[in-house]
Design a protein around this motif. Sequence first.
Motif, PDB file in Angstrom:
ATOM      1  N   THR A 167       0.791  -1.230   0.000  1.00 37.43           N
ATOM      2  CA  THR A 167       0.000   0.000   0.000  1.00 37.43           C
ATOM      3  C   THR A 167       0.822   1.279   0.000  1.00 37.43           C
ATOM      4  N   ARG A 220      -3.814   6.672  -0.190  1.00 36.59           N
ATOM      5  CA  ARG A 220      -4.561   7.912  -0.428  1.00 36.59           C
ATOM      6  C   ARG A 220      -3.673   9.110  -0.718  1.00 36.59           C
ATOM      7  N   ARG A 252      -6.351  11.461  -2.127  1.00 33.68           N
ATOM      8  CA  ARG A 252      -7.608  10.877  -2.601  1.00 33.68           C
ATOM      9  C   ARG A 252      -8.600  10.896  -1.444  1.00 33.68           C
ATOM     10  N   GLY A 258     -11.902  10.610  -1.584  1.00 35.18           N
ATOM     11  CA  GLY A 258     -13.000   9.665  -1.754  1.00 35.18           C
ATOM     12  C   GLY A 258     -12.872   8.981  -3.095  1.00 35.18           C
ATOM     13  N   GLU A 259     -13.827   8.138  -3.401  1.00 32.51           N
ATOM     14  CA  GLU A 259     -13.763   7.377  -4.640  1.00 32.51           C
ATOM     15  C   GLU A 259     -13.741   8.272  -5.872  1.00 32.51           C
ATOM     16  N   HIS A 260     -14.425   9.411  -5.816  1.00 31.20           N
ATOM     17  CA  HIS A 260     -14.528  10.296  -6.973  1.00 31.20           C
ATOM     18  C   HIS A 260     -13.890  11.661  -6.741  1.00 31.20           C
ATOM     19  N   THR A 294     -10.269  13.723  -5.684  1.00 26.69           N
ATOM     20  CA  THR A 294      -8.848  13.790  -5.360  1.00 26.69           C
ATOM     21  C   THR A 294      -8.464  15.255  -5.282  1.00 26.69           C
TER      22      THR A 294
END
Length: 187
Positions: free
Chosen positions: A98, A131, A167, A169-171, A173
């Motif tokens: 990671t 992230r 990042r 969240g998923e959508h 950055t």
Amino acid sequence: YRTHPDGTSETDSVNNVYRLAASWHLPDGRQSVTFGRQFAPSLAVVSLFDGVLYDVEGGRWNAGGFTGSQPDPVNLKPSSDIREYGGYWRFRGAAANTRSWEITSGAVGSYENGDPNREFVFVQGRYHGARLAAFAVEEIDYYRGAKVAAGESAVSLTSTFTSLSYRAGEHVTLYGGYDDRRNVRLY
């Protein structure tokens, strides 16, 4: 192929070698020597040069040195006007799924027709996680003689550059950075 504003056109048929190098890896698998036109991957501040690069790998670290000259900036032909010498070391974190990180530092001297053109040390770091991703580089120039007489202090922080991305969240950055790189007084 070019078309000029007055409607005339011209065709040039020229091939330029942008990069051509050969590497020799020593039998121990840890050392390599590269000859020719190349980039020094651990020396982002050096860019393109014609010369020799020696590198030794030690697992999570590597170190090396180089000598060479800068190609002519207009036509990329070999030139011996600007000679460069330098060395570096790099240390990397243990391999992880990671995240990864590394830090590189070194010293570079550039000389135009034998006179000091630019002498500096640098440190650069990189981090990449699940992230967060970050990159930073700092260059510290050393001036002597005519440059000090022209108004430069003997030591100068000439380049600070950082870049961050997060990042959220998923959508989403978020990106940010800082750049105070400046033109460096050359010979």
